[in-house]
Write an enzyme that holds these catalytic residues in place. Structure first.
Site, PDB file in Angstrom:
ATOM      1  N   ASP A 102       0.841  -1.194   0.000  1.00  0.00           N
ATOM      2  CA  ASP A 102       0.000   0.000   0.000  1.00  0.00           C
ATOM      3  C   ASP A 102       0.877   1.245   0.000  1.00  0.00           C
ATOM      4  OD1 ASP A 102      -2.121  -1.729   0.352  1.00  0.00           O
ATOM      5  OD2 ASP A 102      -2.176  -1.457   2.534  1.00  0.00           O
TER       6      ASP A 102
HETATM    7  N1  URA Z   1      -1.164  -5.893   3.974  1.00  0.00           N
HETATM    8  C1  URA Z   1      -1.650  -4.638   3.931  1.00  0.00           C
HETATM    9  O1  URA Z   1      -2.674  -4.341   4.513  1.00  0.00           O
HETATM   10  N2  URA Z   1      -0.960  -3.717   3.239  1.00  0.00           N
HETATM   11  C2  URA Z   1       0.196  -3.982   2.592  1.00  0.00           C
HETATM   12  O2  URA Z   1       0.788  -3.071   1.984  1.00  0.00           O
HETATM   13  C3  URA Z   1       0.691  -5.295   2.649  1.00  0.00           C
HETATM   14  C4  URA Z   1      -0.011  -6.227   3.354  1.00  0.00           C
END
Ligand code: URA
Length: 234
Positions: A102
């Site tokens: 993310d």
């Molecule tokens: N899980 C999440 O919520 N975000 C990420 O970036 C990776 C795993």
């Protein structure tokens, strides 16, 4: 492969731009002799503006992703490609993120132009664990490890339960979680499912490969065969 095409595939420019670089004498051998588009020279002896060329495909790199960078090139945001030399975005075959992080997740991100390798890293069948350090808004209640390990937790609007994940509690509001799959916003949604909220998330390892201490946020490094062996636990 012709030198012109080789340089264009490595992202040094469009064919027209690379033609101009040849005309300007920017492509030489290791002794500084100007090369022409049709010359045949071992790859390791070619220099572009005096520098050795980037590695040929297959290329895999690790990036220590800072907060605020997206892995997708589809939006106008600042992307992880902005951390790399601009030519990396023009390589053919192109470099893709190996499973997205993310925008506000930091840490270990792999990027590769090797499709089968990407598949081996992300597909649950190869069982490569991805470890995240999590900071939470509220104290852990004690039941989370069991729920995450159960293999029965189903996230909102999904039909299939999550694979078991291991949780190691490291503090009142901190933990390390190991996932064996990569669903959308998975860690954040797992903690939301147990009534908590993720404040910060950092990936620290994939398989046997750990984010090195000397790779600062925003820095990247080319992976050697020995790193890939470490990744797969060889
Ligand atoms: N899980 C999440 O919520 N975000 C990420 O970036 C990776 C795993």
């Amino acid at each position: 492969m012709k030198l012109l095409k080789l340089l264009a595939n490595l992202g040094y420019g469009s064919r027209k731009e690379v033609e101009r670089f040849f005309k300007a004498g920017a492509v030489t051998d290791a002794d500084g002799n100007t090369l022409g588009e049709k010359d045949s020279v071992p790859y390791e002896l070619i220099r572009f503006k005096g520098e050795p060329l980037d590695p040929l495909a297959p290329l895999t790199i690790m990036v220590n992703k800072p907060d605020g960078y997206t892995c997708s090139t589809e939006d106008a945001d600042v992307t992880v490609y902005d951390l790399l030399p601009p030519r990396f975005e023009r390589r053919n075959p192109g470099l893709s993120s190996v499973g997205r992080l993310d925008k506000d997740t930091t840490g270990l991100l792999l990027m590769t132009d090797d499709g089968p390798l990407l598949h081996r890293i992300i597909h649950p069948k190869y069982k490569l664990g991805k470890v995240y350090e999590v900071e939470l808004d509220r104290p852990l209640e004690g039941h989370e490890s069991e729920i995450f390990a159960s293999g029965t937790l189903t996230l909102k609007s999904e039909g299939r339960p999550l694979l078991p994940a291991e949780l190691e509690v490291t503090g009142e509001k901190t933990a390390r979680i190991t996932l064996h799959e990569g669903r959308y916003h998975q860690v954040r949604r797992m903690f939301a499912a147990v009534g908590n909220h993720v404040v910060s998330l950092k990936r620290i390892s994939i398989g046997g490969l750990t984010l090195p201490n000397d790779l600062e946020e925003g820095e990247w490094r080319i992976l050697e065969q020995k790193d890939l062996d470490t990744l797969f636990g060889k």
